[in-house]
Design a protein around this motif. Structure first.
Motif, short mmCIF file in Angstrom:
data_model
loop_
_atom_site.label_atom_id
_atom_site.label_comp_id
_atom_site.label_asym_id
_atom_site.label_seq_id
_atom_site.Cartn_x
_atom_site.Cartn_y
_atom_site.Cartn_z
N ALA A 56 -4.72 -3.01 -18.74
CA ALA A 56 -3.33 -2.90 -19.16
C ALA A 56 -2.41 -3.71 -18.26
CB ALA A 56 -2.91 -1.44 -19.14
N ASN A 57 -2.79 -3.88 -17.02
CA ASN A 57 -1.95 -4.62 -16.06
C ASN A 57 -2.83 -5.16 -14.93
OD1 ASN A 57 -2.42 -2.45 -14.22
ND2 ASN A 57 -0.86 -1.29 -15.36
N THR B 135 -3.18 -4.40 -11.76
CA THR B 135 -3.88 -3.40 -10.94
C THR B 135 -5.13 -2.91 -11.67
OG1 THR B 135 -1.62 -2.64 -10.56
CG2 THR B 135 -3.38 -1.46 -9.40
N ASP B 136 -4.91 -2.67 -12.94
CA ASP B 136 -5.98 -2.21 -13.80
C ASP B 136 -7.10 -3.26 -13.89
OD1 ASP B 136 -6.76 -0.08 -15.26
OD2 ASP B 136 -5.94 -0.80 -17.17
#
Ligand SMILES: *[C@@H]1O[C@H](CO)[C@@H](O)[C@H](O)[C@H]1NC(C)=O
Ligand SMILES: *[C@@H]1O[C@H](CO)[C@@H](O)[C@H](O)[C@H]1NC(C)=O
Ligand SMILES: *[C@@H]1O[C@H](CO)[C@@H](O)[C@H](O)[C@H]1NC(C)=O
Ligand SMILES: *[C@@H]1O[C@H](CO)[C@@H](O)[C@H](O)[C@H]1NC(C)=O
Ligand SMILES: *[C@@H]1O[C@H](CO)[C@@H](O)[C@H](O)[C@H]1NC(C)=O
Ligand SMILES: *[C@@H]1O[C@H](CO)[C@@H](O)[C@H](O)[C@H]1NC(C)=O
Ligand SMILES: *[C@@H]1O[C@H](CO)[C@@H](O)[C@H](O)[C@H]1NC(C)=O
Length: 574
Positions: free
Chosen positions: A489-490, A492-493
């Motif tokens: 999703a982002n 970090t993910d």
């Protein structure tokens, strides 16, 4: 094939006479074989097509012989003899058993391209395979080889009135040795640097060039190595104008912007010299530009206290060459974050990048007048420790037309500037694909792209002329697409998913194909300002191998030439 070659001769000669150019990009290397300069050899080669082309120019109107010898003598040599006689052109591939008339080779593997006579000179141009096609052919390798020549004053091939000699030349690994009347040089070195007692150390020094009063061309770069056992490789990079501070530190400990390689030397390497048509310009843009010298020390025995002054010596001349040479960085854009990951424990992971040269004109403040093609003559391929192979494919109108350069046995410890064998034309509009193969067999975690030696890079620096106001044409897969395909999703993910993933053969292959399939952002411009476009990676074909095998494809390719010959004959006769 012989019949076709013989038929082609008049056509080739006709074409040869109409083009009067004396600089032939397919024959970039030249060497006089005799001290009197009566015999001039020019040559060029194509490792992928397995062909080498020779042009022997001799000050005689008689016969000309040229070949390869195991020891410099006639016995056991592989030679061609040709000339222009009263009856026309003659040319043959022969083997010599001793000091007498060499016998015809049963298999005629050398093909004459042209044979002309004029101004008291005979010019014989022919092509053969680099490998040996039969046991009578002499294989050409990247080691020095003994060339032999002989010639006569008439077209009667007889030993007694001939002139002959031998010279050892490294045909595939040749470096020019220009003698320039004024040989000025400057050095870029470290000064009294104490090599740390660690096994691997990269030292970086950001410094200016000496001050110049006018424009000069660098034509030769030589290593200056004080500690041959410890100095491993040296690179010189140009900094962008925003870098104005001199510094001397361990490399890559702080962010660096000086990434445009202009010179390289690696262990086992020698001097490198530019082709006669081009030189690297210095002194034009004022005195302010800074350069970063990077010296890699390899000190496995951790010897302490060794002082070093190694670097590079640049020979320059005020006699400007016809063109400025430039260096174009192609490949995967180098990023500093954990973005592009190479999976662990795989022996051949492929990465791809794209330079679409049709975007180059938009990136230039002004288009150069005259020739807009890039004449590429050398390349420097660069990955870090996991790199095993690098290839640069060339595509035109969607079709692969060549592999510009490739290294099948890339070795981080032996990085060299590679001469292309001939000057290759990249037309604006061509696509260049840089493919790198990595081996992460012994690594347990992901290998991220980046500047450190344990990170990876996939770059090809192309040396070309005439220089454009341009330093990079590189790409990076669209990150948003990559993340969504991996279900992240982002950022970090993404990092979490990539690091936690249980990689196996099939998921590695899937990921490799995804990286290739996803649209690329293409960045064209300078280190600091880049235009962003998009493109897709085309399929890179396997490299062709031997030219000896007379395949159907080759015969078919020869057919249109026969048709052309017929057409020309009918034009001449009508
Ligand atoms: C060879 O011939 C060329 C062309 O005629 C001439 O310019 C050159 O000086 C000659 N070389 C020698 C060594 O005689
Ligand atoms: C480098 O060391 C040598 C020998 O100790 C000395 O003569 C020289 O002045 C030093 N150079 C610099 C720039 O410090
Ligand atoms: C560079 O420095 C030299 C020596 O100080 C000077 O002669 C020259 O004019 C300078 N070049 C430019 C372009 O400023
Ligand atoms: C992997 O590492 C082991 C132990 O360090 C070493 O013996 C082996 O040669 C390495 N294999 C490869 C392919 O590098
Ligand atoms: C690499 O994969 C093999 C199985 O293909 C496995 O046996 C080995 O432990 C793995 N090595 C590492 C360093 O993960
Ligand atoms: C990133 O996505 C994950 C999973 O959807 C979510 O838990 C996390 O809060 C997001 N982090 C940020 C900084 O948006
Ligand atoms: C994975 O591929 C390697 C070669 O790349 C091979 O040696 C190994 O056996 C394969 N493992 C599996 C589970 O297929």
């Amino acid at each position: 094939m012989m019949a076709i070659s013989a038929l082609l001769m008049p056509l080739v000669m006709f074409l040869g006479r109409t083009s009067g150019a004396d600089v032939d990009p397919t024959l970039p290397f030249s060497e006089h074989l005799d001290s009197n300069h009566n015999v001039l050899l020019r040559w060029g080669f194509d490792l992928l097509k397995d062909t080498i082309t020779f042009q022997v120019t001799v000050n005689t109107t008689g016969w000309v012989g040229f070949g390869f010898s195991p020891n410099g003598g006639m016995a056991g040599s592989d030679i061609v003899i040709g000339g222009v006689g009263p009856g026309g052109i003659y040319f043959s591939d022969r083997n010599a058993a001793g000091n007498f008339m060499p016998a015809l080779d049963k298999q005629q593997d050398s093909k004459v391209l042209s044979l002309t006579e004029g101004n008291g000179q005979t010019v014989m141009k022919f092509q053969r395979s680099i490998k040996a096609c039969d046991e009578n052919d002499f294989p050409i390798t990247d080691k020095p080889i003994k060339l032999i020549y002989a010639y006569g004053t008439t077209d009667d091939i007889s030993y007694h009135q001939s002139w002959r000699g031998t010279k050892e030349v490294n045909l595939l690994n040749y470096m020019h040795r220009t003698s320039v009347p004024e040989s000025k040089y400057f050095k870029m070195t470290v000064t009294n640097f104490t090599i740390p007692a660690v096994s691997t150390y990269y030292h970086c020094k950001v410094m200016p060039l000496p001050e110049f009063d006018r424009k000069y061309h660098i034509y030769r770069i030589e290593p200056v190595i004080q500690n041959l056992d410890l100095v491993h490789h040296i690179l010189l990079y140009r900094c962008p104008p925003s870098v104005t501070k001199l510094s001397e530190t361990q490399c890559y400990t702080t962010e660096t912007k000086c990434l445009q390689a202009i010179a390289v030397w690696g262990v086992g390497g020698e001097a490198s010299e530019f082709p006669e048509a081009a030189g690297l310009p210095v002194g034009e843009g004022g005195n302010g530009t800074l350069y970063r010298l990077e010296v890699h020390y390899n000190n496995p025995n951790k010897i302490a206290g060794v002082v070093d002054n190694s670097g590079l010596r640049f020979y320059y001349t005020a006699q400007l060459r016809q063109f400025d040479a430039g260096v174009l960085q192609t490949g995967l854009m180098v990023t500093s974050g954990k973005v592009y990951g190479i999976p662990p424990n795989t022996t051949s992971f492929l990465t791809y990048s794209l330079c679409d040269t049709s975007y180059i004109p938009q990136a230039l403040s002004q288009l150069p007048t005259g020739a807009k093609d890039l004449q590429v003559f050398a390349a420097f391929l660069h990955t870090h420790l996991a790199g095993r192979k690098v290839r640069v494919g060339q595509f035109r109108d969607g079709e692969q037309i060549d592999v510009l350069v490739q290294s099948e046995h890339y070795n981080f410890d032996f990085q060299q500037l590679t001469n292309l064998g001939k000057t290759k034309t990249v037309k604006l509009g061509d696509n260049l694909v840089v493919e790198c193969t990595y081996d992460t067999y012994n690594r347990s975690g992901l290998t991220w792209g980046g500047l450190g030696t344990n990170n990876e890079m996939c770059l090809a620096f192309l040396y070309y002329y005439p220089a454009l106001e341009l330093s990079t044409c590189e790409s990076f897969p669209k990150l948003q697409m990559l993340m969504s395909e991996m279900g992240a999703a982002n950022a970090t993910d993404w990092l979490k998913i990539m690091s936690m993933k249980m990689w196996d053969n099939s998921s590695i292959l899937e990921y490799q194909e995804m990286l290739k399939r996803i649209e690329q952002f293409i960045f064209v411009g300078n280190i600091e300002t880049k235009l962003q476009n998009t493109g897709k990676i085309p399929d890179l074909k396997l490299s062709p191998s031997s030219s000896c095998k007379r395949s159907r494809a080759q015969i078919q390719r020869a057919l249109p030439e026969i048709l052309l010959l017929g057409l020309m004959l009918s034009l001449i006769l009508s």
